[in-house]
Scaffold this motif. Structure first.
Motif, mmCIF file in Angstrom:
data_model
loop_
_atom_site.group_PDB
_atom_site.id
_atom_site.type_symbol
_atom_site.label_atom_id
_atom_site.label_comp_id
_atom_site.label_asym_id
_atom_site.label_seq_id
_atom_site.Cartn_x
_atom_site.Cartn_y
_atom_site.Cartn_z
ATOM 1 N N TRP A 56 0.839 -1.195 0.000
ATOM 2 C CA TRP A 56 0.000 0.000 0.000
ATOM 3 C C TRP A 56 0.877 1.250 0.000
ATOM 4 N N SER A 64 -6.621 5.300 5.262
ATOM 5 C CA SER A 64 -7.250 4.212 5.996
ATOM 6 C C SER A 64 -7.225 4.463 7.501
ATOM 7 N N HIS A 68 -10.723 5.231 9.628
ATOM 8 C CA HIS A 68 -11.181 4.367 10.715
ATOM 9 C C HIS A 68 -11.293 5.128 12.035
ATOM 10 N N HIS A 132 -16.188 4.672 2.976
ATOM 11 C CA HIS A 132 -15.567 3.441 3.448
ATOM 12 C C HIS A 132 -15.938 2.272 2.534
ATOM 13 N N HIS A 139 -10.391 -1.424 -3.115
ATOM 14 C CA HIS A 139 -9.383 -2.421 -2.750
ATOM 15 C C HIS A 139 -9.678 -3.771 -3.411
#
Length: 154
Positions: A56, A64, A68, A132, A139
């Motif tokens: 990544w 990310s 979160h 999200h 992904h």
């Protein structure tokens, strides 16, 4: 969370005679959701997430991480502010078998802004959940980095 949002957006659609039932249901489910979020946070604290995939980019890792954190923050803040709005509206939690009355009277200067902040936080949470989901789909279908193998408890 989606049920809570649907209920919150539907209050005006319910007949006036039954509206308080749905407002109380929304508040009761909000308390349950808050409890579940706290349990989830305790679990996450004792079971850290796996480290980011080395493939990544730093931008994906940063996005990310903060997405979160923002999700958890909003999942905590929205019900807490909702509780403030509810109890300072002079309302009583009615759980069917018993009632919880905090004995606070209706104070418009408290519940009115609290309701607005609660609505803002809930809308921000819905938007972030949408992002999200889009990130998870990116992904899975575009980056094809096996993110779902990290998520699913298989």
């Amino acid at each position: 969370i989606l049920v809570m949002a649907a209920l919150g957006l539907s209050f005006e659609a319910f007949p006036r005679v039954s509206r308080m039932f749905y407002i109380n249901l929304h508040a009761s489910l909000g308390l349950l959701m808050l409890g579940l979020i706290l349990v989830r946070l305790l679990w996450r604290w004792s079971h850290p997430a796996p480290p980011p995939d080395p493939s990544w980019s730093p931008l994906v890792v940063l996005a990310s991480t903060w997405a979160h954190k923002a999700l958890y923050g909003l999942m905590l803040a929205a019900p807490l502010v909702g509780i403030i709005a509810y109890v300072w509206h002079g309302r009583v939690f009615d759980f069917g078998l018993f009632k919880l009355d905090l004995g606070l009277g209706s104070v418009k200067t408290i519940y009115d802004p609290a309701e607005e902040v609660h609505e803002f936080l809930a809308n921000a949470l819905m938007a972030l959940i949408g992002l999200h989901v889009l990130g998870a789909l990116w992904h899975h279908f575009i980056a094809r980095d096996g993110i779902f193998r990290r998520i699913l408890p298989l």
